[in-house]
Motif scaffolding. Sequence first.
Motif, PDB file in Angstrom:
ATOM      1  N   ARG A 110       0.843  -1.187   0.000  1.00 43.80           N
ATOM      2  CA  ARG A 110       0.000   0.000   0.000  1.00 43.80           C
ATOM      3  C   ARG A 110       0.883   1.242   0.000  1.00 43.80           C
ATOM      4  O   ARG A 110       1.833   1.333   0.777  1.00 43.80           O
ATOM      5  CB  ARG A 110      -0.927   0.022   1.218  1.00 43.80           C
ATOM      6  CG  ARG A 110      -1.921  -1.123   1.256  1.00 43.80           C
ATOM      7  CD  ARG A 110      -2.767  -1.090   2.539  1.00 43.80           C
ATOM      8  NE  ARG A 110      -3.512   0.153   2.644  1.00 43.80           N
ATOM      9  CZ  ARG A 110      -3.311   1.076   3.597  1.00 43.80           C
ATOM     10  NH1 ARG A 110      -2.381   0.900   4.520  1.00 43.80           N
ATOM     11  NH2 ARG A 110      -4.043   2.168   3.620  1.00 43.80           N
ATOM     12  N   PHE A 111       0.556   2.183  -0.887  1.00 38.41           N
ATOM     13  CA  PHE A 111       1.277   3.450  -0.980  1.00 38.41           C
ATOM     14  C   PHE A 111       0.311   4.593  -0.641  1.00 38.41           C
ATOM     15  O   PHE A 111      -0.810   4.625  -1.157  1.00 38.41           O
ATOM     16  CB  PHE A 111       1.810   3.678  -2.395  1.00 38.41           C
ATOM     17  CG  PHE A 111       2.701   2.590  -2.916  1.00 38.41           C
ATOM     18  CD1 PHE A 111       4.057   2.572  -2.612  1.00 38.41           C
ATOM     19  CD2 PHE A 111       2.185   1.587  -3.731  1.00 38.41           C
ATOM     20  CE1 PHE A 111       4.881   1.566  -3.121  1.00 38.41           C
ATOM     21  CE2 PHE A 111       3.002   0.580  -4.243  1.00 38.41           C
ATOM     22  CZ  PHE A 111       4.350   0.570  -3.927  1.00 38.41           C
ATOM     23  N   ALA A 188       3.874   7.140   3.269  1.00 35.46           N
ATOM     24  CA  ALA A 188       3.709   5.869   3.973  1.00 35.46           C
ATOM     25  C   ALA A 188       3.697   4.732   2.954  1.00 35.46           C
ATOM     26  O   ALA A 188       3.099   4.856   1.886  1.00 35.46           O
ATOM     27  CB  ALA A 188       2.423   5.860   4.796  1.00 35.46           C
ATOM     28  N   VAL A 189       4.364   3.645   3.288  1.00 36.32           N
ATOM     29  CA  VAL A 189       4.384   2.443   2.455  1.00 36.32           C
ATOM     30  C   VAL A 189       4.190   1.245   3.373  1.00 36.32           C
ATOM     31  O   VAL A 189       5.000   1.020   4.287  1.00 36.32           O
ATOM     32  CB  VAL A 189       5.708   2.282   1.685  1.00 36.32           C
ATOM     33  CG1 VAL A 189       5.653   1.042   0.794  1.00 36.32           C
ATOM     34  CG2 VAL A 189       6.015   3.522   0.856  1.00 36.32           C
ATOM     35  N   GLU A 190       3.126   0.490   3.142  1.00 29.82           N
ATOM     36  CA  GLU A 190       2.839  -0.672   3.984  1.00 29.82           C
ATOM     37  C   GLU A 190       3.033  -1.965   3.199  1.00 29.82           C
ATOM     38  O   GLU A 190       2.524  -2.111   2.090  1.00 29.82           O
ATOM     39  CB  GLU A 190       1.407  -0.626   4.513  1.00 29.82           C
ATOM     40  CG  GLU A 190       1.027  -1.871   5.310  1.00 29.82           C
ATOM     41  CD  GLU A 190      -0.368  -1.816   5.903  1.00 29.82           C
ATOM     42  OE1 GLU A 190      -0.972  -2.901   6.077  1.00 29.82           O
ATOM     43  OE2 GLU A 190      -0.853  -0.700   6.194  1.00 29.82           O
ATOM     44  N   PHE A 191       3.743  -2.896   3.814  1.00 30.59           N
ATOM     45  CA  PHE A 191       3.921  -4.231   3.254  1.00 30.59           C
ATOM     46  C   PHE A 191       3.037  -5.199   4.033  1.00 30.59           C
ATOM     47  O   PHE A 191       3.164  -5.320   5.255  1.00 30.59           O
ATOM     48  CB  PHE A 191       5.388  -4.657   3.334  1.00 30.59           C
ATOM     49  CG  PHE A 191       6.290  -3.836   2.470  1.00 30.59           C
ATOM     50  CD1 PHE A 191       6.592  -4.239   1.178  1.00 30.59           C
ATOM     51  CD2 PHE A 191       6.834  -2.642   2.938  1.00 30.59           C
ATOM     52  CE1 PHE A 191       7.422  -3.479   0.366  1.00 30.59           C
ATOM     53  CE2 PHE A 191       7.659  -1.873   2.140  1.00 30.59           C
ATOM     54  CZ  PHE A 191       7.951  -2.297   0.847  1.00 30.59           C
ATOM     55  N   TRP A 192       2.139  -5.855   3.301  1.00 33.54           N
ATOM     56  CA  TRP A 192       1.213  -6.828   3.894  1.00 33.54           C
ATOM     57  C   TRP A 192       1.619  -8.220   3.440  1.00 33.54           C
ATOM     58  O   TRP A 192       1.787  -8.469   2.240  1.00 33.54           O
ATOM     59  CB  TRP A 192      -0.213  -6.520   3.443  1.00 33.54           C
ATOM     60  CG  TRP A 192      -1.275  -7.453   3.956  1.00 33.54           C
ATOM     61  CD1 TRP A 192      -2.067  -7.265   5.041  1.00 33.54           C
ATOM     62  CD2 TRP A 192      -1.687  -8.707   3.377  1.00 33.54           C
ATOM     63  NE1 TRP A 192      -2.939  -8.316   5.188  1.00 33.54           N
ATOM     64  CE2 TRP A 192      -2.725  -9.222   4.176  1.00 33.54           C
ATOM     65  CE3 TRP A 192      -1.259  -9.436   2.261  1.00 33.54           C
ATOM     66  CZ2 TRP A 192      -3.347 -10.435   3.897  1.00 33.54           C
ATOM     67  CZ3 TRP A 192      -1.880 -10.659   1.984  1.00 33.54           C
ATOM     68  CH2 TRP A 192      -2.905 -11.138   2.795  1.00 33.54           C
ATOM     69  N   VAL A 204       4.877  -1.105   8.288  1.00 33.92           N
ATOM     70  CA  VAL A 204       4.616   0.183   7.648  1.00 33.92           C
ATOM     71  C   VAL A 204       5.819   1.103   7.789  1.00 33.92           C
ATOM     72  O   VAL A 204       6.301   1.357   8.898  1.00 33.92           O
ATOM     73  CB  VAL A 204       3.368   0.860   8.260  1.00 33.92           C
ATOM     74  CG1 VAL A 204       3.043   2.144   7.492  1.00 33.92           C
ATOM     75  CG2 VAL A 204       2.176  -0.088   8.267  1.00 33.92           C
ATOM     76  N   TYR A 205       6.300   1.583   6.641  1.00 32.97           N
ATOM     77  CA  TYR A 205       7.336   2.618   6.623  1.00 32.97           C
ATOM     78  C   TYR A 205       6.653   3.982   6.654  1.00 32.97           C
ATOM     79  O   TYR A 205       5.760   4.256   5.848  1.00 32.97           O
ATOM     80  CB  TYR A 205       8.166   2.528   5.347  1.00 32.97           C
ATOM     81  CG  TYR A 205       9.149   1.387   5.285  1.00 32.97           C
ATOM     82  CD1 TYR A 205      10.505   1.588   5.577  1.00 32.97           C
ATOM     83  CD2 TYR A 205       8.740   0.115   4.895  1.00 32.97           C
ATOM     84  CE1 TYR A 205      11.427   0.546   5.481  1.00 32.97           C
ATOM     85  CE2 TYR A 205       9.661  -0.936   4.801  1.00 32.97           C
ATOM     86  CZ  TYR A 205      10.986  -0.709   5.096  1.00 32.97           C
ATOM     87  OH  TYR A 205      11.895  -1.737   5.002  1.00 32.97           O
ATOM     88  N   TRP A 218      13.128   7.142   6.957  1.00 32.23           N
ATOM     89  CA  TRP A 218      11.946   6.342   7.270  1.00 32.23           C
ATOM     90  C   TRP A 218      12.087   5.658   8.629  1.00 32.23           C
ATOM     91  O   TRP A 218      13.189   5.306   9.045  1.00 32.23           O
ATOM     92  CB  TRP A 218      11.741   5.262   6.212  1.00 32.23           C
ATOM     93  CG  TRP A 218      11.569   5.798   4.826  1.00 32.23           C
ATOM     94  CD1 TRP A 218      12.563   6.128   3.939  1.00 32.23           C
ATOM     95  CD2 TRP A 218      10.339   6.087   4.164  1.00 32.23           C
ATOM     96  NE1 TRP A 218      12.030   6.595   2.771  1.00 32.23           N
ATOM     97  CE2 TRP A 218      10.660   6.574   2.878  1.00 32.23           C
ATOM     98  CE3 TRP A 218       8.990   5.954   4.518  1.00 32.23           C
ATOM     99  CZ2 TRP A 218       9.689   6.947   1.955  1.00 32.23           C
ATOM    100  CZ3 TRP A 218       8.016   6.311   3.607  1.00 32.23           C
ATOM    101  CH2 TRP A 218       8.363   6.809   2.344  1.00 32.23           C
ATOM    102  N   ARG A 219      10.975   5.485   9.297  1.00 34.73           N
ATOM    103  CA  ARG A 219      10.913   4.595  10.459  1.00 34.73           C
ATOM    104  C   ARG A 219       9.864   3.534  10.171  1.00 34.73           C
ATOM    105  O   ARG A 219       8.967   3.736   9.343  1.00 34.73           O
ATOM    106  CB  ARG A 219      10.567   5.358  11.740  1.00 34.73           C
ATOM    107  CG  ARG A 219       9.157   5.905  11.815  1.00 34.73           C
ATOM    108  CD  ARG A 219       8.905   6.562  13.167  1.00 34.73           C
ATOM    109  NE  ARG A 219       7.587   7.194  13.224  1.00 34.73           N
ATOM    110  CZ  ARG A 219       6.475   6.543  13.571  1.00 34.73           C
ATOM    111  NH1 ARG A 219       6.521   5.259  13.895  1.00 34.73           N
ATOM    112  NH2 ARG A 219       5.312   7.185  13.605  1.00 34.73           N
TER     113      ARG A 219
END
Length: 225
Positions: A110-111, A188-192, A204-205, A218-219
């Motif tokens: 998700r971006f 924000a970038v989320e890896f699922w 989530v970055y 990024w955190r």
Amino acid sequence: MEPIARWDYAGEGLDEQQIPAAPWELVRGWVEQARARSQQESDLREPDQISIATVDADGGPSVRTVLMRYLEPAGPGFYTNLDSRKAVALQENPKIAGTVTWAPMFRAIRFEGTARLLDRDTVRTYFESRPWGSRIGAWASAQSQPIHDRTVLEDRVRELELKFPDTGHADDVPLPDNWGGYLIDCHAVEFWAGRSSRLHDRLVYLREGDGDLADDCWRVERRQP
């Protein structure tokens, strides 16, 4: 009521020890793996499809699936008619979200961020790489506008085929003024990553400073499924 088909999302999962400090390498890696699978297996046909969500000036949301034909550390992106519904919405409200889902791999990215227009040289280079028929189609379609019936569109295509014949050259169909592209400048970038019993991994970055997907700004936080 018929029984509901269910699948166990028995994916590989994802943990903090597997991810880099910035999201770019993981984004690129997952996309490359999905593209490779699409060449080897029949369960993943279009690895570059991305669902894009926009909000218009009245707050009305809209989602559509397009192709992620731009992917650089600056962000993921897509090309479109600049008079289309999504482009008009982005002119009014540049906030945007996109999701790439690879169901057979139990993965999604998700971006979230702000839409930025791609420069004309980048757009032109991509446009000239498209098949001749797709370039004609970009001229023929007033994207998102009502039309009486399909014959109107087909007549327009025939007119343009005569005007811009296929000479085998990249510039035989010129770039329309109202055809361009957007990238998502991500915050924000989320890896699922799917897991059994719906206990999925969500990492989530979150961007905390200036920079792109490859920069050290990024955190990462884990979110519950």
